[in-house]
Design a protein around this motif. Structure first.
Motif, PDB file in Angstrom:
ATOM      1  N   TRP A   1     -96.133  86.441  88.181  1.00 32.47           N
ATOM      2  CA  TRP A   1     -95.632  87.770  87.817  1.00 32.47           C
ATOM      3  C   TRP A   1     -95.640  88.700  89.025  1.00 32.47           C
ATOM      4  CZ3 TRP A   1     -92.894  89.486  83.909  1.00 32.47           C
ATOM      5  CH2 TRP A   1     -92.798  90.861  83.680  1.00 32.47           C
ATOM      6  N   ARG A   2     -96.712  88.653  89.822  1.00 30.92           N
ATOM      7  CA  ARG A   2     -96.770  89.479  91.037  1.00 30.92           C
ATOM      8  C   ARG A   2     -95.672  89.063  92.017  1.00 30.92           C
ATOM      9  NH1 ARG A   2    -102.351  88.491  90.335  1.00 30.92           N
ATOM     10  NH2 ARG A   2    -102.296  86.903  91.978  1.00 30.92           N
ATOM     11  N   ASP A   3     -95.487  87.760  92.172  1.00 34.60           N
ATOM     12  CA  ASP A   3     -94.468  87.276  93.101  1.00 34.60           C
ATOM     13  C   ASP A   3     -93.067  87.690  92.656  1.00 34.60           C
ATOM     14  OD1 ASP A   3     -96.398  86.100  94.666  1.00 34.60           O
ATOM     15  OD2 ASP A   3     -96.100  84.079  93.855  1.00 34.60           O
ATOM     16  N   LEU A   4     -92.833  87.713  91.346  1.00 31.25           N
ATOM     17  CA  LEU A   4     -91.524  88.081  90.826  1.00 31.25           C
ATOM     18  C   LEU A   4     -91.127  89.468  91.313  1.00 31.25           C
ATOM     19  CD1 LEU A   4     -89.090  87.665  88.958  1.00 31.25           C
ATOM     20  CD2 LEU A   4     -90.502  88.478  87.059  1.00 31.25           C
ATOM     21  N   TRP A   5     -92.084  90.380  91.353  1.00 31.17           N
ATOM     22  CA  TRP A   5     -91.765  91.757  91.733  1.00 31.17           C
ATOM     23  C   TRP A   5     -91.859  91.984  93.232  1.00 31.17           C
ATOM     24  CZ3 TRP A   5     -89.009  93.514  88.159  1.00 31.17           C
ATOM     25  CH2 TRP A   5     -89.255  93.123  86.837  1.00 31.17           C
ATOM     26  N   LYS A   6     -92.156  90.921  93.978  1.00 30.71           N
ATOM     27  CA  LYS A   6     -92.030  90.991  95.438  1.00 30.71           C
ATOM     28  C   LYS A   6     -90.602  90.709  95.881  1.00 30.71           C
ATOM     29  CE  LYS A   6     -96.825  89.639  96.354  1.00 30.71           C
ATOM     30  NZ  LYS A   6     -97.736  88.581  96.896  1.00 30.71           N
ATOM     31  N   ALA A   7     -89.849  90.036  95.038  1.00 31.89           N
ATOM     32  CA  ALA A   7     -88.436  89.755  95.327  1.00 31.89           C
ATOM     33  C   ALA A   7     -87.652  89.819  94.021  1.00 31.89           C
ATOM     34  CB  ALA A   7     -88.283  88.390  95.994  1.00 31.89           C
ATOM     35  N   PRO A   8     -87.614  90.975  93.371  1.00 29.15           N
ATOM     36  CA  PRO A   8     -87.036  91.055  92.025  1.00 29.15           C
ATOM     37  C   PRO A   8     -85.537  90.800  91.973  1.00 29.15           C
ATOM     38  CG  PRO A   8     -87.565  93.247  92.849  1.00 29.15           C
ATOM     39  CD  PRO A   8     -88.155  92.276  93.814  1.00 29.15           C
ATOM     40  N   LEU A   9     -84.784  91.307  92.938  1.00 31.17           N
ATOM     41  CA  LEU A   9     -83.335  91.195  92.846  1.00 31.17           C
ATOM     42  C   LEU A   9     -82.853  89.740  92.876  1.00 31.17           C
ATOM     43  CD1 LEU A   9     -80.652  92.600  92.574  1.00 31.17           C
ATOM     44  CD2 LEU A   9     -80.576  92.856  95.070  1.00 31.17           C
ATOM     45  N   PRO A  10     -83.219  88.933  93.880  1.00 31.92           N
ATOM     46  CA  PRO A  10     -82.726  87.550  93.864  1.00 31.92           C
ATOM     47  C   PRO A  10     -83.296  86.724  92.725  1.00 31.92           C
ATOM     48  CG  PRO A  10     -84.291  87.861  95.661  1.00 31.92           C
ATOM     49  CD  PRO A  10     -83.990  89.215  95.100  1.00 31.92           C
ATOM     50  N   CYS A  11     -84.561  86.935  92.387  1.00 28.36           N
ATOM     51  CA  CYS A  11     -85.191  86.129  91.330  1.00 28.36           C
ATOM     52  C   CYS A  11     -84.603  86.453  89.957  1.00 28.36           C
ATOM     53  CB  CYS A  11     -86.700  86.348  91.331  1.00 28.36           C
ATOM     54  SG  CYS A  11     -87.544  85.658  92.778  1.00 28.36           S
ATOM     55  N   LEU A  12     -84.427  87.737  89.667  1.00 32.32           N
ATOM     56  CA  LEU A  12     -83.876  88.111  88.369  1.00 32.32           C
ATOM     57  C   LEU A  12     -82.389  87.754  88.270  1.00 32.32           C
ATOM     58  CD1 LEU A  12     -85.622  91.561  87.772  1.00 32.32           C
ATOM     59  CD2 LEU A  12     -86.167  89.348  86.727  1.00 32.32           C
ATOM     60  N   THR A  13     -81.680  87.817  89.381  1.00 31.99           N
ATOM     61  CA  THR A  13     -80.280  87.393  89.375  1.00 31.99           C
ATOM     62  C   THR A  13     -80.182  85.901  89.101  1.00 31.99           C
ATOM     63  OG1 THR A  13     -79.711  89.138  90.962  1.00 31.99           O
ATOM     64  CG2 THR A  13     -78.136  87.351  90.694  1.00 31.99           C
ATOM     65  N   TYR A  14     -81.073  85.143  89.705  1.00 32.31           N
ATOM     66  CA  TYR A  14     -81.144  83.693  89.469  1.00 32.31           C
ATOM     67  C   TYR A  14     -81.377  83.417  87.981  1.00 32.31           C
ATOM     68  CZ  TYR A  14     -82.444  78.842  90.755  1.00 32.31           C
ATOM     69  OH  TYR A  14     -82.505  77.481  90.896  1.00 32.31           O
ATOM     70  N   GLY A  15     -82.329  84.151  87.399  1.00 33.41           N
ATOM     71  CA  GLY A  15     -82.608  83.993  85.980  1.00 33.41           C
ATOM     72  C   GLY A  15     -81.441  84.429  85.114  1.00 33.41           C
ATOM     73  N   LEU A  16     -80.753  85.507  85.510  1.00 31.38           N
ATOM     74  CA  LEU A  16     -79.620  86.005  84.738  1.00 31.38           C
ATOM     75  C   LEU A  16     -78.486  84.987  84.719  1.00 31.38           C
ATOM     76  CD1 LEU A  16     -78.163  88.249  83.182  1.00 31.38           C
ATOM     77  CD2 LEU A  16     -77.456  89.199  85.397  1.00 31.38           C
ATOM     78  N   LEU A  17     -78.223  84.350  85.844  1.00 31.90           N
ATOM     79  CA  LEU A  17     -77.165  83.337  85.889  1.00 31.90           C
ATOM     80  C   LEU A  17     -77.465  82.196  84.919  1.00 31.90           C
ATOM     81  CD1 LEU A  17     -76.537  83.166  89.750  1.00 31.90           C
ATOM     82  CD2 LEU A  17     -75.058  84.201  88.015  1.00 31.90           C
ATOM     83  N   LEU A  18     -78.722  81.745  84.907  1.00 29.13           N
ATOM     84  CA  LEU A  18     -79.102  80.682  83.978  1.00 29.13           C
ATOM     85  C   LEU A  18     -78.996  81.163  82.537  1.00 29.13           C
ATOM     86  CD1 LEU A  18     -80.259  77.887  83.372  1.00 29.13           C
ATOM     87  CD2 LEU A  18     -82.554  78.858  83.657  1.00 29.13           C
ATOM     88  N   ALA A  19     -79.424  82.403  82.285  1.00 27.72           N
ATOM     89  CA  ALA A  19     -79.367  82.952  80.922  1.00 27.72           C
ATOM     90  C   ALA A  19     -77.927  83.022  80.424  1.00 27.72           C
ATOM     91  CB  ALA A  19     -80.009  84.340  80.900  1.00 27.72           C
ATOM     92  N   LEU A  20     -77.007  83.445  81.274  1.00 26.65           N
ATOM     93  CA  LEU A  20     -75.612  83.566  80.863  1.00 26.65           C
ATOM     94  C   LEU A  20     -74.996  82.202  80.568  1.00 26.65           C
ATOM     95  CD1 LEU A  20     -74.361  86.351  83.313  1.00 26.65           C
ATOM     96  CD2 LEU A  20     -74.894  86.572  80.874  1.00 26.65           C
ATOM     97  N   VAL A  21     -75.303  81.220  81.414  1.00 26.92           N
ATOM     98  CA  VAL A  21     -74.794  79.866  81.176  1.00 26.92           C
ATOM     99  C   VAL A  21     -75.362  79.306  79.878  1.00 26.92           C
ATOM    100  CG1 VAL A  21     -74.804  77.486  82.028  1.00 26.92           C
ATOM    101  CG2 VAL A  21     -74.361  79.371  83.603  1.00 26.92           C
ATOM    102  N   SER A  22     -76.657  79.483  79.661  1.00 27.45           N
ATOM    103  CA  SER A  22     -77.306  78.972  78.452  1.00 27.45           C
ATOM    104  C   SER A  22     -76.737  79.642  77.210  1.00 27.45           C
ATOM    105  CB  SER A  22     -78.819  79.203  78.522  1.00 27.45           C
ATOM    106  OG  SER A  22     -79.380  78.541  79.639  1.00 27.45           O
ATOM    107  N   PHE A  23     -76.548  80.953  77.286  1.00 24.45           N
ATOM    108  CA  PHE A  23     -75.980  81.687  76.151  1.00 24.45           C
ATOM    109  C   PHE A  23     -74.560  81.207  75.849  1.00 24.45           C
ATOM    110  CE2 PHE A  23     -73.377  85.152  74.491  1.00 24.45           C
ATOM    111  CZ  PHE A  23     -74.079  85.489  73.358  1.00 24.45           C
ATOM    112  N   ALA A  24     -73.763  81.021  76.901  1.00 30.65           N
ATOM    113  CA  ALA A  24     -72.375  80.605  76.714  1.00 30.65           C
ATOM    114  C   ALA A  24     -72.292  79.224  76.075  1.00 30.65           C
ATOM    115  CB  ALA A  24     -71.641  80.625  78.053  1.00 30.65           C
ATOM    116  N   VAL A  25     -73.123  78.291  76.546  1.00 30.46           N
ATOM    117  CA  VAL A  25     -73.110  76.941  75.988  1.00 30.46           C
ATOM    118  C   VAL A  25     -73.547  76.963  74.530  1.00 30.46           C
ATOM    119  CG1 VAL A  25     -74.183  74.656  76.126  1.00 30.46           C
ATOM    120  CG2 VAL A  25     -73.437  75.809  78.212  1.00 30.46           C
ATOM    121  N   SER A  26     -74.617  77.681  74.234  1.00 30.37           N
ATOM    122  CA  SER A  26     -75.115  77.747  72.858  1.00 30.37           C
ATOM    123  C   SER A  26     -74.097  78.410  71.937  1.00 30.37           C
ATOM    124  CB  SER A  26     -76.443  78.521  72.812  1.00 30.37           C
ATOM    125  OG  SER A  26     -77.422  77.870  73.585  1.00 30.37           O
TER     126      SER A  26
END
Length: 257
Positions: A26-51
């Protein structure tokens, strides 16, 4: 230090370690929030679209099966997050480009591990289909019909129990093989069999903490389905960075720059 068998030593951890990995991730996530959350968002969008596509096509059974099977391929999808965790540990700032294309991951041994996980994923899909086919002679074409069958009929309850036991066993065995192997192959120039052996040893020598860690990973990942997988935006980067910390504590040693 390596042990007599040529494999790295495994550290002993206690039951509190998984919660410490979560806190560190959790601490590491907020040391680099933009690339990490964007990475997660891309996966979330793909997963949502497939489902959404599966449910809209009245293939809700496959949506359920593939959701449960996601845990089999998650370690490879998280490779960019392991790279982010490595860079953060080195005091560097990861970029989205470096996370999407991890140069150190372009290795034959990692390809073998990815192929192994893909085969397990496909096997789980086939087993899930067999369990469904043996549970009913009807094809449930709508979400409501399928949910009603699964929750309100004896055959549906049997299907859920059997699928849970079979999937849980497959998932745990796969977890034992890759929980350390995936980040280890990124960090060290070692073979896939040595990495898998190290992963299995890490679980067997810390069985109860690693069982708890497996439950946490599985529960948080599958819980994102309740949000249409949009919660993967935060949950997946968090768990990926925490998994890097787990590897670093379980397999201590100098970090390659």
């Amino acid at each position: 230090m390596d042990n007599s068998g040529g494999l790295p030593d495994i550290a002993k951890v206690d039951w509190k370690a998984p919660f410490q990995w979560l806190a560190g991730g959790w601490r590491d996530l907020w040391k680099a929030p933009l690339p990490c959350l964007t990475y997660g968002l891309l996966l979330a969008l793909v997963s949502f679209a497939v489902s959404y596509a599966l449910v809209s096509s009245d293939a809700e059974f496959w949506a359920l099966a593939l959701t449960c099977g996601f845990v089999f391929v998650a370690p490879m999808i998280a490779m960019g997050l392991y790279e982010a965790g490595r860079q953060i540990e080195l005091g560097q700032k990861p970029t989205l480009g470096e996370m999407l294309y991890v140069r150190d991951a372009v290795r034959l041994d990692l390809a073998y591990l990815g192929l192994f996980l893909l085969m397990i994923y496909l096997l789980w899909g086939r087993i899930a289909q067999i369990i469904y086919g043996l549970s009913t002679y009807q094809l449930h074409r709508t979400v409501d019909d399928f949910v009603n069958f699964a929750l309100n009929t004896p055959d549906g309850n049997t299907m859920l129990i059997t699928g849970t036991v079979a999937g849980g066993l497959m998932a745990f065995l796969t977890y034992c093989c890759v929980v350390v192997a995936a980040p280890m192959l990124l960090d060290r120039h070692t073979g896939v069999f040595a990495a898998i052996a190290t992963s299995v040893r890490a679980v067997t020598e810390n069985f109860w903490p690693m069982l708890l860690w497996a439950v946490i990973l599985g529960a948080l990942t599958l819980a994102t389905a309740a949000t249409g997988f949009l919660a993967l935006t935060i949950v997946f980067p968090w768990l990926g960075l925490a998994s890097w910390r787990a590897y670093r504590e379980l397999v201590p040693g100098p970090l390659a720059e």
